[in-house]
Design a protein around this motif. Structure first.
Motif, PDB file in Angstrom:
ATOM      1  N   VAL A   1       3.797   4.422 -14.334  1.00 29.48           N
ATOM      2  CA  VAL A   1       2.936   4.440 -13.146  1.00 29.48           C
ATOM      3  C   VAL A   1       3.594   5.185 -11.988  1.00 29.48           C
ATOM      4  O   VAL A   1       2.992   6.063 -11.370  1.00 29.48           O
ATOM      5  CB  VAL A   1       2.572   2.995 -12.733  1.00 29.48           C
ATOM      6  CG1 VAL A   1       1.725   3.007 -11.468  1.00 29.48           C
ATOM      7  CG2 VAL A   1       1.847   2.292 -13.854  1.00 29.48           C
ATOM      8  N   LEU A   2       4.846   4.847 -11.716  1.00 29.20           N
ATOM      9  CA  LEU A   2       5.511   5.404 -10.540  1.00 29.20           C
ATOM     10  C   LEU A   2       5.533   6.938 -10.511  1.00 29.20           C
ATOM     11  O   LEU A   2       5.194   7.535  -9.489  1.00 29.20           O
ATOM     12  CB  LEU A   2       6.922   4.819 -10.424  1.00 29.20           C
ATOM     13  CG  LEU A   2       7.414   4.563  -9.004  1.00 29.20           C
ATOM     14  CD1 LEU A   2       6.392   3.789  -8.195  1.00 29.20           C
ATOM     15  CD2 LEU A   2       8.734   3.803  -9.040  1.00 29.20           C
ATOM     16  N   PRO A   3       5.911   7.592 -11.639  1.00 27.57           N
ATOM     17  CA  PRO A   3       5.890   9.060 -11.594  1.00 27.57           C
ATOM     18  C   PRO A   3       4.493   9.620 -11.320  1.00 27.57           C
ATOM     19  O   PRO A   3       4.354  10.657 -10.675  1.00 27.57           O
ATOM     20  CB  PRO A   3       6.349   9.465 -13.003  1.00 27.57           C
ATOM     21  CG  PRO A   3       7.102   8.287 -13.513  1.00 27.57           C
ATOM     22  CD  PRO A   3       6.466   7.081 -12.903  1.00 27.57           C
ATOM     23  N   LEU A   4       3.459   8.910 -11.783  1.00 23.26           N
ATOM     24  CA  LEU A   4       2.090   9.413 -11.597  1.00 23.26           C
ATOM     25  C   LEU A   4       1.606   9.282 -10.156  1.00 23.26           C
ATOM     26  O   LEU A   4       0.745  10.033  -9.723  1.00 23.26           O
ATOM     27  CB  LEU A   4       1.123   8.677 -12.525  1.00 23.26           C
ATOM     28  CG  LEU A   4       1.230   9.012 -14.019  1.00 23.26           C
ATOM     29  CD1 LEU A   4       0.348   8.096 -14.833  1.00 23.26           C
ATOM     30  CD2 LEU A   4       0.867  10.470 -14.267  1.00 23.26           C
ATOM     31  N   VAL A   5       2.131   8.294  -9.434  1.00 21.83           N
ATOM     32  CA  VAL A   5       1.619   8.087  -8.067  1.00 21.83           C
ATOM     33  C   VAL A   5       2.418   8.848  -7.014  1.00 21.83           C
ATOM     34  O   VAL A   5       2.160   8.712  -5.830  1.00 21.83           O
ATOM     35  CB  VAL A   5       1.579   6.587  -7.662  1.00 21.83           C
ATOM     36  CG1 VAL A   5       0.658   5.812  -8.570  1.00 21.83           C
ATOM     37  CG2 VAL A   5       2.957   5.979  -7.627  1.00 21.83           C
ATOM     38  N   ARG A   6       3.384   9.643  -7.469  1.00 22.74           N
ATOM     39  CA  ARG A   6       4.257  10.299  -6.492  1.00 22.74           C
ATOM     40  C   ARG A   6       3.503  11.071  -5.396  1.00 22.74           C
ATOM     41  O   ARG A   6       3.838  10.950  -4.212  1.00 22.74           O
ATOM     42  CB  ARG A   6       5.274  11.185  -7.205  1.00 22.74           C
ATOM     43  CG  ARG A   6       6.596  11.192  -6.461  1.00 22.74           C
ATOM     44  CD  ARG A   6       7.676  11.936  -7.195  1.00 22.74           C
ATOM     45  NE  ARG A   6       8.313  11.131  -8.229  1.00 22.74           N
ATOM     46  CZ  ARG A   6       8.888  11.658  -9.317  1.00 22.74           C
ATOM     47  NH1 ARG A   6       8.858  12.961  -9.519  1.00 22.74           N
ATOM     48  NH2 ARG A   6       9.474  10.891 -10.195  1.00 22.74           N
ATOM     49  N   PRO A   7       2.490  11.877  -5.757  1.00 27.56           N
ATOM     50  CA  PRO A   7       1.776  12.589  -4.676  1.00 27.56           C
ATOM     51  C   PRO A   7       1.148  11.633  -3.652  1.00 27.56           C
ATOM     52  O   PRO A   7       1.179  11.910  -2.447  1.00 27.56           O
ATOM     53  CB  PRO A   7       0.692  13.392  -5.411  1.00 27.56           C
ATOM     54  CG  PRO A   7       0.741  12.979  -6.827  1.00 27.56           C
ATOM     55  CD  PRO A   7       2.001  12.253  -7.083  1.00 27.56           C
ATOM     56  N   ALA A   8       0.615  10.524  -4.140  1.00 26.59           N
ATOM     57  CA  ALA A   8       0.003   9.557  -3.218  1.00 26.59           C
ATOM     58  C   ALA A   8       1.061   8.944  -2.315  1.00 26.59           C
ATOM     59  O   ALA A   8       0.831   8.705  -1.128  1.00 26.59           O
ATOM     60  CB  ALA A   8      -0.725   8.472  -3.997  1.00 26.59           C
ATOM     61  N   LEU A   9       2.251   8.699  -2.869  1.00 23.82           N
ATOM     62  CA  LEU A   9       3.332   8.112  -2.068  1.00 23.82           C
ATOM     63  C   LEU A   9       3.681   9.027  -0.904  1.00 23.82           C
ATOM     64  O   LEU A   9       3.875   8.561   0.229  1.00 23.82           O
ATOM     65  CB  LEU A   9       4.582   7.890  -2.928  1.00 23.82           C
ATOM     66  CG  LEU A   9       4.494   6.807  -3.996  1.00 23.82           C
ATOM     67  CD1 LEU A   9       5.826   6.684  -4.729  1.00 23.82           C
ATOM     68  CD2 LEU A   9       4.111   5.483  -3.371  1.00 23.82           C
ATOM     69  N   ALA A  10       3.743  10.328  -1.183  1.00 21.93           N
ATOM     70  CA  ALA A  10       4.097  11.268  -0.118  1.00 21.93           C
ATOM     71  C   ALA A  10       3.037  11.234   0.982  1.00 21.93           C
ATOM     72  O   ALA A  10       3.367  11.121   2.167  1.00 21.93           O
ATOM     73  CB  ALA A  10       4.222  12.677  -0.697  1.00 21.93           C
ATOM     74  N   ALA A  11       1.771  11.299   0.579  1.00 22.49           N
ATOM     75  CA  ALA A  11       0.691  11.303   1.560  1.00 22.49           C
ATOM     76  C   ALA A  11       0.732  10.039   2.414  1.00 22.49           C
ATOM     77  O   ALA A  11       0.637  10.083   3.641  1.00 22.49           O
ATOM     78  CB  ALA A  11      -0.656  11.411   0.852  1.00 22.49           C
ATOM     79  N   LEU A  12       0.915   8.925   1.735  1.00 22.61           N
ATOM     80  CA  LEU A  12       0.911   7.647   2.436  1.00 22.61           C
ATOM     81  C   LEU A  12       2.093   7.544   3.403  1.00 22.61           C
ATOM     82  O   LEU A  12       1.943   7.101   4.542  1.00 22.61           O
ATOM     83  CB  LEU A  12       0.953   6.519   1.399  1.00 22.61           C
ATOM     84  CG  LEU A  12       0.692   5.130   1.921  1.00 22.61           C
ATOM     85  CD1 LEU A  12      -0.663   5.069   2.588  1.00 22.61           C
ATOM     86  CD2 LEU A  12       0.749   4.127   0.777  1.00 22.61           C
ATOM     87  N   ALA A  13       3.261   7.962   2.923  1.00 21.64           N
ATOM     88  CA  ALA A  13       4.463   7.840   3.744  1.00 21.64           C
ATOM     89  C   ALA A  13       4.326   8.644   5.048  1.00 21.64           C
ATOM     90  O   ALA A  13       4.674   8.149   6.118  1.00 21.64           O
ATOM     91  CB  ALA A  13       5.689   8.303   2.956  1.00 21.64           C
ATOM     92  N   VAL A  14       3.798   9.858   4.953  1.00 19.71           N
ATOM     93  CA  VAL A  14       3.648  10.683   6.148  1.00 19.71           C
ATOM     94  C   VAL A  14       2.716   9.999   7.145  1.00 19.71           C
ATOM     95  O   VAL A  14       2.970   9.938   8.351  1.00 19.71           O
ATOM     96  CB  VAL A  14       3.065  12.069   5.788  1.00 19.71           C
ATOM     97  CG1 VAL A  14       3.046  12.946   7.018  1.00 19.71           C
ATOM     98  CG2 VAL A  14       3.846  12.715   4.699  1.00 19.71           C
ATOM     99  N   LEU A  15       1.624   9.461   6.599  1.00 22.01           N
ATOM    100  CA  LEU A  15       0.621   8.828   7.442  1.00 22.01           C
ATOM    101  C   LEU A  15       1.179   7.589   8.146  1.00 22.01           C
ATOM    102  O   LEU A  15       1.027   7.410   9.359  1.00 22.01           O
ATOM    103  CB  LEU A  15      -0.542   8.428   6.541  1.00 22.01           C
ATOM    104  CG  LEU A  15      -1.925   8.448   7.127  1.00 22.01           C
ATOM    105  CD1 LEU A  15      -2.219   9.799   7.736  1.00 22.01           C
ATOM    106  CD2 LEU A  15      -2.937   8.123   6.036  1.00 22.01           C
ATOM    107  N   ILE A  16       1.853   6.744   7.385  1.00 23.33           N
ATOM    108  CA  ILE A  16       2.383   5.506   7.943  1.00 23.33           C
ATOM    109  C   ILE A  16       3.491   5.802   8.944  1.00 23.33           C
ATOM    110  O   ILE A  16       3.629   5.130   9.961  1.00 23.33           O
ATOM    111  CB  ILE A  16       2.900   4.570   6.813  1.00 23.33           C
ATOM    112  CG1 ILE A  16       1.751   4.218   5.873  1.00 23.33           C
ATOM    113  CG2 ILE A  16       3.502   3.300   7.375  1.00 23.33           C
ATOM    114  CD1 ILE A  16       0.570   3.574   6.543  1.00 23.33           C
TER     115      ILE A  16
END
Lengths: 291, 283
Positions: free
Chosen positions: B194-209
């Motif tokens: 799961v973790l490798p697949l969500v990497r793009p979402a993690l980046a987007a979320l981190a910038v936003l937060i």
């Protein structure tokens, strides 16, 4: 092995959820209940809590300051609703291919990225009665200079205009993304049928932009009811409380006047106003989830 | 494409469109440009009433130097970083776990939990203020970075869980099912599939937060009071009171406060917008 698995499958989702749920309950869910409960007490934040029933609410509804803040919140809600249509216009204006357009779009979005405190400072400077750009501008048209932030009649509108600046940017980005994902076949077909301009926008484009419009309206309503930073930095609710909103009034009563129970009652009123929109949003969201 | 692409229009139309775009941009950013120019002005210029022209003396370096040496601005900047970075890591981690659980496991009450996270994310801060402040004081965390960090993690978890859950729900079930049949433990499935697949979402979320937490002002007012812990938003607001007339310094301070999220935005623009517009195309 298979058995161990089934067991794991039962408690794993709980283990994955536990840290988030615990922290969220302690800091968000439980405090809501506590605030509502506190709103029935008279409390200075330190001493004894005295149960007063609906006393705080009765006082609240007779408090002129409350009504000023409440009416200002309504103004915020009404005028903030300009953000989605203006954002749409900007998005339509910028939805072209040319050199540097990516940079232009990013710069238009800029006000949303910076802190509201900075937006507040920028606009205090903009409105300054003796040298602010705003007054220079209206002088061009022969108007007398206005001290926007110290005139009780216009101060709230001045702050709302400052708030619209980042909010329009946000709506614009939502619509730009929506415009990017339009169905080209439908547009081509409509063009062949002779639809263009306003007709095209009204009957072909806007229906396809519905999801963007929905999100834009939700975030705008929330933004309007959450308004605190700008009021706090630009006027501290003044002059004479005329630019206060419920969020700021609550903060003022609890922190400066030590009327914590009273503050909790104001927060509860604000919370109830917000609940209407939260319920609507959840209903929409869960409905689309089932479909 | 709507409106009609400009390539299909006449040359004069093209030229006037391009000119109009740049003029509109300058008008849109005029208040900000004014502040930027002011941060480079001298006191003499301001006293002479030169607020909008080109500065006669460029004091850019001196003004910013003054901001950093004669005010606690550097301290505020550091505080903001100390608060924001752990808060982002915490909120994103917790919500990735929670989002995965809500998206890929079937158990009773999961829709209810999901709805609670969404709803909690929209509540006005004031309804949380008194209890959160009391809790922080009782834990001995009032006026500490940890107090602010804990709250930010908890609150942002609402939005982050909504975001991660909606992203993970779109991932194919087959991969996870296949690993389960193979007897891979649930934690390893999460960690290695799961973790490798969500990497793009993690980046987007981190910038936003990062932007949300960095720009927070309300909680910085409520949970912190000393200059040693105060983040830059509360810091600049406090300085405004002290420097009433020194607009060139307030302007310079504002620019410093705005810069980190702005740089992050330009560096990760695609991720940022992808995160913000989640749901604007479907739903």
């Amino acid at each position: 092995m298979q058995k161990l698995h089934r067991k794991q499958q039962q408690w794993m989702p709980i283990a994955f959820l536990a840290p988030a749920v615990i922290l969220f309950s302690v800091y968000v869910i439980f405090p809501i209940v506590q605030s509502v409960w506190l709103s029935f007490y008279q409390w200075d934040g330190l001493g004894e809590k005295i149960f007063v029933g609906f006393g705080n609410y009765i006082e609240l509804f007779q408090d002129d300051q409350f009504w000023t803040a409440f009416v200002n919140n309504i103004y915020w809600l009404i005028f903030f609703m300009l953000a989605p249509p203006i954002g749409l216009l900007l998005a339509l204006f910028l939805n072209q291919k040319m050199m540097g357009i990516r940079f232009v779009k990013a710069m238009f979005f800029f006000p949303f990225v910076i802190s509201q405190v900075v937006v507040g400072l920028v606009f205090s400077w903009f409105y300054d009665p003796s040298f602010g750009l705003f007054n220079k501008f209206i002088e061009l048209f022969g108007f007398q200079p206005i001290a926007v932030l110290s005139d009780p009649n216009v101060v709230t509108f001045g702050i709302i205009a400052a708030g619209l600046w980042p909010q329009i940017a946000y709506c614009m980005i939502l619509y730009l993304t929506g415009l990017n994902n339009l169905n080209p076949d439908q547009i081509e077909a409509a063009r062949l049928d002779g639809a263009y301009g306003w007709k095209m926008l009204r009957h072909v484009i806007l229906p396809q932009l519905k999801p963007a419009t929905f999100i834009a309206i939700v975030v705008t309503v929330i933004g309007a009811l959450r308004s605190f930073d700008l009021v706090a930095t630009m006027t501290s609710g003044g002059p004479f409380g005329s630019s206060s909103v419920l969020a700021y009034f609550m903060y003022e009563q609890s922190i400066f006047n030590y009327r914590v129970g009273y503050g909790a009652a104001i927060a509860t009123v604000l919370f109830l106003m917000m609940d209407i929109y939260i319920a609507y949003f959840l209903w929409r969201m869960l409905k689309s989830e089932k479909a | 494409m709507f409106p009609t692409p400009i390539e299909k229009r006449s040359l004069p139309f093209n030229i006037s469109y391009r000119v109009a775009v740049w003029i509109a941009l300058i008008l849109w950013l005029l208040p900000l440009i004014a502040v930027l120019l002011t941060s480079a002005r001298s006191t003499a210029d301001l006293n002479a009433g030169n607020y909008w022209g080109i500065p006669t003396q460029w004091m850019l370096v001196q003004n910013y130097e003054q901001v950093f040496t004669q005010t606690p601005m550097l301290r505020y900047l550091l505080n903001s970083i100390i608060i924001t970075v752990p808060a982002v890591i915490g909120a994103v981690s917790l919500s990735t776990l929670a989002g995965y659980s809500l998206a890929k496991f079937k158990f009773r009450g999961r829709m209810g939990l999901f709805a609670t996270f969404i709803a909690g994310n929209f509540v006005p801060f004031q309804i949380l203020m008194i209890p959160v402040r009391d809790l922080t004081i009782h834990m001995g965390l009032y006026d500490t970075a940890s107090g602010l960090i804990l709250f930010h993690i908890a609150f942002q978890t609402g939005f982050c869980t909504l975001f991660m859950r909606n992203f993970i729900v779109g991932l194919p079930d087959e991969l996870i099912e296949a690993a389960r049949v193979e007897g891979v433990s649930e934690w390893k499935i999460f960690r290695h599939i799961v973790l490798p697949l969500v990497r793009p979402a993690l980046a987007a979320l981190a910038v936003l937060i990062f932007t949300f937490v960095w720009n927070d002002y309300f909680w910085a007012l409520v949970l912190v009071q000393s200059d040693d812990v105060r983040p830059i938003t509360a810091g600049i607001a406090a300085l405004k009171g002290q420097w009433m007339a020194s607009w060139q310094l307030i302007s310079a301070g504002s620019i410093v406060a705005a810069l980190p999220p702005v740089m992050l935005f330009f560096a990760m623009q695609r991720h940022f917008i992808a995160g913000l517009t989640l749901g604007a195309t479907k739903g």
